[in-house]
Design a protein around this motif. Structure first.
Motif, PDB file in Angstrom:
ATOM      1  N   GLY A   1      39.132  -7.243  -7.792  1.00 27.22           N
ATOM      2  CA  GLY A   1      38.437  -6.227  -7.147  1.00 27.22           C
ATOM      3  C   GLY A   1      37.336  -6.619  -6.146  1.00 27.22           C
ATOM      4  N   ALA A   2      36.822  -7.798  -6.374  1.00 27.75           N
ATOM      5  CA  ALA A   2      35.787  -8.270  -5.315  1.00 27.75           C
ATOM      6  C   ALA A   2      36.703  -8.497  -3.771  1.00 27.75           C
ATOM      7  CB  ALA A   2      35.255  -9.596  -5.626  1.00 27.75           C
ATOM      8  N   SER A   3      37.952  -8.699  -4.065  1.00 30.08           N
ATOM      9  CA  SER A   3      38.347  -8.975  -2.651  1.00 30.08           C
ATOM     10  C   SER A   3      38.650  -7.628  -1.765  1.00 30.08           C
ATOM     11  CB  SER A   3      39.823  -9.480  -3.154  1.00 30.08           C
ATOM     12  OG  SER A   3      39.704 -10.979  -3.871  1.00 30.08           O
ATOM     13  N   TRP A   4      39.106  -6.819  -2.797  1.00 34.50           N
ATOM     14  CA  TRP A   4      39.329  -5.526  -1.641  1.00 34.50           C
ATOM     15  C   TRP A   4      38.171  -5.051  -1.281  1.00 34.50           C
ATOM     16  CZ3 TRP A   4      43.533  -6.423  -0.431  1.00 34.50           C
ATOM     17  CH2 TRP A   4      44.629  -6.786  -1.163  1.00 34.50           C
ATOM     18  N   ALA A   5      36.894  -5.120  -2.512  1.00 32.79           N
ATOM     19  CA  ALA A   5      35.719  -4.762  -1.793  1.00 32.79           C
ATOM     20  C   ALA A   5      35.075  -5.284  -0.441  1.00 32.79           C
ATOM     21  CB  ALA A   5      34.522  -4.757  -2.872  1.00 32.79           C
ATOM     22  N   ALA A   6      35.383  -6.728  -0.337  1.00 30.63           N
ATOM     23  CA  ALA A   6      34.925  -7.363   0.789  1.00 30.63           C
ATOM     24  C   ALA A   6      35.696  -6.763   1.804  1.00 30.63           C
ATOM     25  CB  ALA A   6      35.412  -8.753   0.576  1.00 30.63           C
ATOM     26  N   LEU A   7      37.048  -6.540   1.827  1.00 32.59           N
ATOM     27  CA  LEU A   7      37.950  -6.031   2.834  1.00 32.59           C
ATOM     28  C   LEU A   7      37.453  -4.633   3.375  1.00 32.59           C
ATOM     29  CD1 LEU A   7      39.978  -6.458   4.977  1.00 32.59           C
ATOM     30  CD2 LEU A   7      41.551  -5.882   3.133  1.00 32.59           C
ATOM     31  N   ARG A   8      37.211  -3.504   2.361  1.00 32.92           N
ATOM     32  CA  ARG A   8      36.748  -2.413   2.539  1.00 32.92           C
ATOM     33  C   ARG A   8      35.667  -2.343   3.436  1.00 32.92           C
ATOM     34  NH1 ARG A   8      39.746   1.604   0.247  1.00 32.92           N
ATOM     35  NH2 ARG A   8      37.976   2.985   0.247  1.00 32.92           N
TER      36      ARG A   8
ATOM     37  N   ALA B   1      52.415   0.249  -8.040  1.00 38.79           N
ATOM     38  CA  ALA B   1      51.692   1.212  -9.002  1.00 38.79           C
ATOM     39  C   ALA B   1      53.055   1.690 -10.045  1.00 38.79           C
ATOM     40  CB  ALA B   1      51.175   2.251  -8.650  1.00 38.79           C
ATOM     41  N   PRO B   2      52.461   1.902 -11.330  1.00 40.32           N
ATOM     42  CA  PRO B   2      53.413   2.298 -12.266  1.00 40.32           C
ATOM     43  C   PRO B   2      53.939   3.704 -11.811  1.00 40.32           C
ATOM     44  CG  PRO B   2      51.469   1.647 -13.445  1.00 40.32           C
ATOM     45  CD  PRO B   2      51.255   1.533 -11.765  1.00 40.32           C
ATOM     46  N   ARG B   3      55.246   3.929 -12.259  1.00 42.50           N
ATOM     47  CA  ARG B   3      55.946   5.221 -11.737  1.00 42.50           C
ATOM     48  C   ARG B   3      54.852   6.506 -12.195  1.00 42.50           C
ATOM     49  NH1 ARG B   3      61.518   5.305 -10.361  1.00 42.50           N
ATOM     50  NH2 ARG B   3      61.583   7.299 -11.439  1.00 42.50           N
ATOM     51  N   GLU B   4      54.366   6.357 -13.573  1.00 40.68           N
ATOM     52  CA  GLU B   4      53.327   7.406 -13.928  1.00 40.68           C
ATOM     53  C   GLU B   4      52.122   7.703 -13.049  1.00 40.68           C
ATOM     54  OE1 GLU B   4      53.103   3.868 -16.753  1.00 40.68           O
ATOM     55  OE2 GLU B   4      54.417   4.715 -15.681  1.00 40.68           O
ATOM     56  N   HIS B   5      51.738   6.878 -12.492  1.00 42.50           N
ATOM     57  CA  HIS B   5      50.724   6.839 -11.629  1.00 42.50           C
ATOM     58  C   HIS B   5      50.972   7.171 -10.183  1.00 42.50           C
ATOM     59  CE1 HIS B   5      46.632   6.298  -9.901  1.00 42.50           C
ATOM     60  NE2 HIS B   5      46.287   6.313 -11.266  1.00 42.50           N
ATOM     61  N   MET B   6      52.204   6.580  -9.871  1.00 41.37           N
ATOM     62  CA  MET B   6      52.590   7.258  -8.567  1.00 41.37           C
ATOM     63  C   MET B   6      52.859   8.692  -8.464  1.00 41.37           C
ATOM     64  SD  MET B   6      55.803   4.703  -7.443  1.00 41.37           S
ATOM     65  CE  MET B   6      55.379   2.718  -7.261  1.00 41.37           C
TER      66      MET B   6
ATOM     67  N   GLU C   1      50.330 -15.833  -4.368  1.00 35.57           N
ATOM     68  CA  GLU C   1      49.408 -17.127  -5.038  1.00 35.57           C
ATOM     69  C   GLU C   1      48.948 -16.764  -6.291  1.00 35.57           C
ATOM     70  OE1 GLU C   1      45.045 -19.030  -3.979  1.00 35.57           O
ATOM     71  OE2 GLU C   1      46.122 -17.622  -2.627  1.00 35.57           O
ATOM     72  N   LEU C   2      48.486 -15.662  -6.558  1.00 37.76           N
ATOM     73  CA  LEU C   2      47.986 -15.286  -7.847  1.00 37.76           C
ATOM     74  C   LEU C   2      49.021 -14.894  -8.978  1.00 37.76           C
ATOM     75  CD1 LEU C   2      44.430 -13.977  -6.540  1.00 37.76           C
ATOM     76  CD2 LEU C   2      45.095 -16.331  -7.488  1.00 37.76           C
ATOM     77  N   GLY C   3      49.849 -14.014  -8.605  1.00 40.31           N
ATOM     78  CA  GLY C   3      50.862 -13.297  -9.464  1.00 40.31           C
ATOM     79  C   GLY C   3      50.412 -11.979  -9.798  1.00 40.31           C
ATOM     80  N   SER C   4      49.195 -11.549  -9.296  1.00 41.11           N
ATOM     81  CA  SER C   4      48.720 -10.235  -9.639  1.00 41.11           C
ATOM     82  C   SER C   4      47.419 -10.138  -8.524  1.00 41.11           C
ATOM     83  CB  SER C   4      48.181 -10.083 -11.173  1.00 41.11           C
ATOM     84  OG  SER C   4      47.388 -10.795 -11.632  1.00 41.11           O
ATOM     85  N   VAL C   5      47.093  -8.935  -8.308  1.00 42.05           N
ATOM     86  CA  VAL C   5      46.154  -8.514  -7.598  1.00 42.05           C
ATOM     87  C   VAL C   5      45.319  -7.075  -8.053  1.00 42.05           C
ATOM     88  CG1 VAL C   5      44.947  -8.003  -5.218  1.00 42.05           C
ATOM     89  CG2 VAL C   5      46.769  -9.856  -5.486  1.00 42.05           C
ATOM     90  N   GLU C   6      44.181  -7.069  -8.311  1.00 38.53           N
ATOM     91  CA  GLU C   6      43.499  -5.754  -8.480  1.00 38.53           C
ATOM     92  C   GLU C   6      43.323  -4.845  -7.376  1.00 38.53           C
ATOM     93  OE1 GLU C   6      39.743  -6.566 -10.585  1.00 38.53           O
ATOM     94  OE2 GLU C   6      40.761  -8.075 -12.180  1.00 38.53           O
ATOM     95  N   PHE C   7      43.261  -3.442  -7.529  1.00 39.32           N
ATOM     96  CA  PHE C   7      42.992  -2.749  -6.390  1.00 39.32           C
ATOM     97  C   PHE C   7      42.600  -1.340  -7.098  1.00 39.32           C
ATOM     98  CE2 PHE C   7      47.564  -1.942  -7.412  1.00 39.32           C
ATOM     99  CZ  PHE C   7      47.702  -0.455  -7.065  1.00 39.32           C
ATOM    100  N   GLU C   8      42.153  -0.424  -6.323  1.00 38.36           N
ATOM    101  CA  GLU C   8      41.932   0.748  -6.676  1.00 38.36           C
ATOM    102  C   GLU C   8      42.604   2.109  -6.078  1.00 38.36           C
ATOM    103  OE1 GLU C   8      37.811   1.391  -6.188  1.00 38.36           O
ATOM    104  OE2 GLU C   8      37.006   0.175  -7.962  1.00 38.36           O
ATOM    105  N   ALA C   9      42.866   3.293  -6.696  1.00 37.88           N
ATOM    106  CA  ALA C   9      43.562   4.284  -6.301  1.00 37.88           C
ATOM    107  C   ALA C   9      42.700   5.403  -6.217  1.00 37.88           C
ATOM    108  CB  ALA C   9      44.924   4.578  -7.282  1.00 37.88           C
ATOM    109  N   THR C  10      42.553   6.195  -5.457  1.00 34.91           N
ATOM    110  CA  THR C  10      41.623   7.364  -5.314  1.00 34.91           C
ATOM    111  C   THR C  10      42.406   8.392  -6.143  1.00 34.91           C
ATOM    112  OG1 THR C  10      40.920   6.716  -3.145  1.00 34.91           O
ATOM    113  CG2 THR C  10      40.600   9.007  -3.867  1.00 34.91           C
TER     114      THR C  10
ATOM    115  N   THR D   1      40.456   4.918  -9.650  1.00 35.72           N
ATOM    116  CA  THR D   1      41.111   4.266 -11.207  1.00 35.72           C
ATOM    117  C   THR D   1      41.433   2.951 -10.512  1.00 35.72           C
ATOM    118  OG1 THR D   1      42.185   6.335 -11.886  1.00 35.72           O
ATOM    119  CG2 THR D   1      42.997   4.249 -12.525  1.00 35.72           C
ATOM    120  N   PRO D   2      41.065   1.859 -11.415  1.00 40.18           N
ATOM    121  CA  PRO D   2      41.302   0.672 -11.268  1.00 40.18           C
ATOM    122  C   PRO D   2      42.750   0.037 -11.683  1.00 40.18           C
ATOM    123  CG  PRO D   2      39.804   0.633 -13.060  1.00 40.18           C
ATOM    124  CD  PRO D   2      40.101   2.032 -12.434  1.00 40.18           C
ATOM    125  N   LEU D   3      43.661  -0.454 -10.794  1.00 38.23           N
ATOM    126  CA  LEU D   3      45.089  -0.777 -11.289  1.00 38.23           C
ATOM    127  C   LEU D   3      45.202  -2.258 -10.809  1.00 38.23           C
ATOM    128  CD1 LEU D   3      46.636   2.337  -9.735  1.00 38.23           C
ATOM    129  CD2 LEU D   3      46.281   1.743 -12.256  1.00 38.23           C
TER     130      LEU D   3
END
Length: 288
Positions: free
Chosen positions: A35-42, A76-81, A153-162, A169-171
């Motif tokens: 999340g810190a990565s996306w916060a910096a970019l936003r 995103a998971p289908r149920e959240h899409m 590089e990491l295999g996973s990345v945190e982000f947020e969905a409005t 929601t953190p995903l």
């Protein structure tokens, strides 16, 4: 050719703002995972004027909002899409379905090198590594490429969905199951000026062509670089006047055979109560 309006997967020419955007994407690469990565970019690039990725202009696709919406669109998971018991479920997993079309039509002796042009945050590129030995994802957005490289590089990345208003929601975006990340490479670049890419076996362009200022240049590069027996997968909502659409066939016809054509729905979520729904024309062209 028309002067296409810019929106999804925009490939507009660079502007003075791109220096700042590039700095933002570098900030993303240096930042800690999650999340810190996306916060910096936003904080750096997502201004008050970027309220929807349906807006036009290449700056939209350098914003933190666009990165998060496209991470959601791709991973995103289908149920959240689509968080309802009703709705166009056939439109989900669009990038993966387009990669599956390329895989289904590729010949076993034409699976060495593929290009995914207009790759956004990389789901289609990763999916294509299941079939091709090397897949190069190219996008005009520095921020999209930075996100794809971070995931590689990491295999996973945190982000947020409005969800609505300020409710988020953190995903977590994960590499697709079965993908071989070592086979992928991501480059920031211009679809109208790809440079020397050598001989390739497949080029995919998903929701890209009608966003290009010089679509002829991209089509000519495909003619020049795809080996006989290879494929060009053109997927487009054709957001220009219908009378221009036949020009694609006129340009490709002498060099390719149209092997398959289907209608493919897609669904991009902006928040839990607002979506962009469309139907693209998906064509598979076989190089003669």
């Amino acid at each position: 050719w028309p002067q296409a309006s810019r929106s999804a997967d925009d490939q507009s020419p660079p502007t003075k703002a791109h220096g700042a955007m590039l700095s933002a994407s570098r900030c993303l690469r240096r930042a800690t995972p999650g999340g810190a990565s996306w916060a910096a970019l936003r904080q750096f690039s997502d201004g008050a004027t970027v309220r929807s990725t349906a807006a036009s202009g290449s700056t939209v696709y350098e914003s933190g909002r666009a990165v998060e919406e496209y991470l959601h669109f791709h991973y995103a998971p289908r149920e959240h899409m689509l968080p309802y018991k009703f709705g166009p479920t056939e439109a989900l997993d669009f990038p993966a379905r387009m990669a599956a079309i390329a895989a289904a039509h590729s010949r076993s002796d034409r699976r060495s090198v593929a290009y995914d042009v207009g790759c956004a945050v990389g789901r289609g590129t990763f999916e294509m590594t299941k079939t091709f030995d090397k897949v190069v994802g190219v996008d005009f957005s520095h921020a999209f490429i930075a996100a794809a490289q971070r995931l590689q590089e990491l295999g996973s990345v945190e982000f947020e969905a409005t969800e609505q208003a300020l409710v988020r929601t953190p995903l977590v975006a994960h590499l697709p199951e079965g993908a071989n990340a070592a086979r992928a490479e991501f480059r920031q670049g211009d679809a109208c000026n790809l440079g020397d890419i050598g001989a390739v076996d497949c080029i995919t362009a998903v929701n890209l062509l009608c966003r290009l200022p010089e679509p002829q240049a991209f089509l000519q590069k495909s003619i020049d670089c795809i080996r006989p027996g290879g494929i060009l997968v053109l997927v487009s909502p054709f957001s220009w006047l219908e009378e221009y659409t036949p020009q694609v066939s006129a340009i490709l016809g002498p060099f390719f055979e149209l092997e398959a054509r289907t209608d493919e729905a897609f669904l991009l979520r902006e928040h839990a109560r607002k979506f962009q729904w469309g139907v693209s024309d998906a064509c598979v062209w076989r190089r003669k």
